[in-house]
Design an enzyme around this catalytic site. Structure first.
Site, PDB file in Angstrom:
ATOM      1  N   LYS A 196       0.858  -1.181   0.000  1.00  0.00           N
ATOM      2  CA  LYS A 196       0.000   0.000   0.000  1.00  0.00           C
ATOM      3  C   LYS A 196       0.896   1.233   0.000  1.00  0.00           C
ATOM      4  O   LYS A 196       1.722   1.415   0.901  1.00  0.00           O
ATOM      5  CB  LYS A 196      -0.907  -0.002   1.230  1.00  0.00           C
ATOM      6  CG  LYS A 196      -1.702   1.293   1.351  1.00  0.00           C
ATOM      7  CD  LYS A 196      -2.825   1.178   2.336  1.00  0.00           C
ATOM      8  CE  LYS A 196      -3.529   2.512   2.485  1.00  0.00           C
ATOM      9  NZ  LYS A 196      -4.680   2.439   3.384  1.00  0.00           N
ATOM     10  N   LYS A 254      -2.237  -1.508  -3.812  1.00  0.00           N
ATOM     11  CA  LYS A 254      -3.100  -0.336  -3.773  1.00  0.00           C
ATOM     12  C   LYS A 254      -2.265   0.928  -3.905  1.00  0.00           C
ATOM     13  O   LYS A 254      -1.251   1.023  -3.217  1.00  0.00           O
ATOM     14  CB  LYS A 254      -3.845  -0.360  -2.439  1.00  0.00           C
ATOM     15  CG  LYS A 254      -4.703   0.825  -2.160  1.00  0.00           C
ATOM     16  CD  LYS A 254      -5.288   0.697  -0.787  1.00  0.00           C
ATOM     17  CE  LYS A 254      -6.053   1.976  -0.503  1.00  0.00           C
ATOM     18  NZ  LYS A 254      -6.429   2.098   0.855  1.00  0.00           N
ATOM     19  N   TYR A 319     -14.994   0.953  -6.936  1.00  0.00           N
ATOM     20  CA  TYR A 319     -16.246   1.713  -6.832  1.00  0.00           C
ATOM     21  C   TYR A 319     -17.044   1.609  -8.127  1.00  0.00           C
ATOM     22  O   TYR A 319     -18.187   2.053  -8.177  1.00  0.00           O
ATOM     23  CB  TYR A 319     -15.936   3.179  -6.503  1.00  0.00           C
ATOM     24  CG  TYR A 319     -15.106   3.310  -5.240  1.00  0.00           C
ATOM     25  CD1 TYR A 319     -15.684   3.128  -3.988  1.00  0.00           C
ATOM     26  CD2 TYR A 319     -13.733   3.557  -5.301  1.00  0.00           C
ATOM     27  CE1 TYR A 319     -14.919   3.210  -2.830  1.00  0.00           C
ATOM     28  CE2 TYR A 319     -12.959   3.636  -4.149  1.00  0.00           C
ATOM     29  CZ  TYR A 319     -13.562   3.460  -2.920  1.00  0.00           C
ATOM     30  OH  TYR A 319     -12.805   3.528  -1.779  1.00  0.00           O
TER      31      TYR A 319
HETATM   32  C1  PBG Z   1      -7.621   3.385   5.613  1.00  0.00           C
HETATM   33  C2  PBG Z   1      -7.856   3.273   4.163  1.00  0.00           C
HETATM   34  C3  PBG Z   1      -7.636   4.238   3.163  1.00  0.00           C
HETATM   35  C4  PBG Z   1      -8.128   3.686   1.987  1.00  0.00           C
HETATM   36  C5  PBG Z   1      -8.575   2.403   2.290  1.00  0.00           C
HETATM   37  N1  PBG Z   1      -8.380   2.160   3.637  1.00  0.00           N
HETATM   38  C6  PBG Z   1      -7.139   5.624   3.255  1.00  0.00           C
HETATM   39  C7  PBG Z   1      -5.741   5.860   3.657  1.00  0.00           C
HETATM   40  O1  PBG Z   1      -4.955   4.956   3.843  1.00  0.00           O
HETATM   41  O2  PBG Z   1      -5.426   7.030   3.854  1.00  0.00           O
HETATM   42  C8  PBG Z   1      -8.172   4.372   0.656  1.00  0.00           C
HETATM   43  C9  PBG Z   1      -9.205   3.879  -0.306  1.00  0.00           C
HETATM   44  C10 PBG Z   1      -9.519   4.788  -1.430  1.00  0.00           C
HETATM   45  O3  PBG Z   1      -8.899   5.849  -1.635  1.00  0.00           O
HETATM   46  O4  PBG Z   1     -10.437   4.439  -2.175  1.00  0.00           O
HETATM   47  N2  PBG Z   1      -6.352   3.113   6.052  1.00  0.00           N
END
Ligand code: PBG
Length: 329
Positions: A196, A254, A319
């Site tokens: 991530k 991600k 989405y």
């Molecule tokens: C929480 C989380 C996030 C997303 C998914 N889980 C935000 C972040 O890490 O700041 C982002 C998902 C998206 O942008 O669609 N940790």
């Protein structure tokens, strides 16, 4: 050699193209992210995510029935927590009577076969908007892991099938798996957000949950000390292999589109299913371009989703899931 081999022969009609197509999208490919809010009869559009909504529990029940009827069989739950329930330790995250715990039960009651995944990270619950506990100007790794394990257990107790830790602390998969085993939740799975990145594509999501890092002295202003540097590729494989060793059943990359090289590297390196999260900013970009008439929404959407699967994704959190399934007919 040409002219004996002409590649265009296999492109002459839709019939032959569909026969030789290597990547096909079906409803089985999708995980549907859902945003839940407190209240009744609430369905609020997220301004930076046109046609995507935060919903209260009563409407969530109807929504998951619709999804199931469309062949969408997995949801990933997120909750918007009121400010007065937020603190540095994310205490509300393991309230057995909390919104997430109710959301899990609501989905299971409405649609018992629906696979329920839950986001596990403290940010929606954190007064500082961080995925972990803040102390001495940093995000405390090991203390956060304890909180995440508690949070995960509480989701499992409420009936979640798969926990999806999105925080990027070191060792959190091991911590969560250990607690699940000790408490008898052998069949509760873990889908780790393993690679991530610290991405600016999460902006609309943070709007949706009001979860952006706070601008407060001695609190980090971004998530770069735990989420990955987007310049790194080899590190993604290292992170992912460690999560698998620690007990992750599914690993995730991600965001999606800018990271398809990572998706392929990981797909080639691991023996567990690979998920990709096509994130909020990716959704917002296409919606905005389409609203201006600059891109053909449906065509670009399908191209993007197909590219993510072609790169190596076994499943895609998106989405666009409903839009795609409607388009497939
Ligand atoms: C929480 C989380 C996030 C997303 C998914 N889980 C935000 C972040 O890490 O700041 C982002 C998902 C998206 O942008 O669609 N940790």
């Amino acid at each position: 050699m040409y002219p004996l081999r002409r590649n265009r022969r296999l492109r002459t009609s839709e019939a032959i193209r569909s026969l030789v197509r290597e990547t096909v999208i079906t409803p089985n490919d999708f995980i549907v992210p859902l945003f839940v809010v407190e209240g009744k009869g609430i369905r609020e559009e997220i301004p930076s995510m046109p046609n995507y909504y935060r919903q209260s529990l009563d409407l969530l029940a109807a929504e998951v029935k619709t999804l199931w009827s469309m062949g969408l069989k997995s949801v990933l739950l997120f909750v918007k927590v009121p400010d007065n329930l937020k603190d540095n330790a994310g205490t509300e995250a393991f309230n057995a009577d909390g919104l997430m715990q109710h959301a899990i039960k609501t989905v299971k009651n409405a649609c018992p076969e629906m696979l329920v995944m839950t986001d596990v990270a403290l940010d929606p619950y954190s007064s500082y908007g961080h995925d972990g506990i803040v102390g001495n100007g940093e995000i405390l790794n090991d203390a956060t892991n304890k909180a995440l394990a508690k949070m995960g257990l509480s989701h499992a107790q409420a009936g979640a099938d798969i926990l999806a830790p999105s925080d990027m602390m070191d060792g959190r998969i091991y911590e969560m798996r250990t607690v699940l085993e000790e408490e008898g939740f052998h069949n509760t799975g873990i889908m780790s957000y393993s690679a991530k990145y610290a991405s600016s594509f999460y902006g609309p999501f943070r709007d949706a949950l009001d979860s952006a890092p706070a601008d407060i002295q001695n609190v980090p202003k971004d998530k770069k000390t735990y989420q990955m540097d987007f310049a790194n590729r080899d590190e993604a494989v290292k992170e992912t292999l460690m999560d698998i060793e620690e007990g992750a059943d599914i690993v995730m990359v991600k965001p999606g589109l800018c990271y398809l090289d990572i998706v392929r590297d990981i797909r080639d390196a691991v023996d567990v299913p690979v998920a990709v999260y096509q994130v909020s900013g990716e959704y917002a970009m296409l919606k905005a371009a389409a609203a201006n008439g600059w891109l053909d929404h449906d065509a670009v959407m399908l191209e993007q989703i197909t590219a993510i699967k072609r790169a190596g994704a076994h499943m895609i959190a998106s989405y666009f899931a409903k839009d795609v399934v409607r388009l497939l007919g």
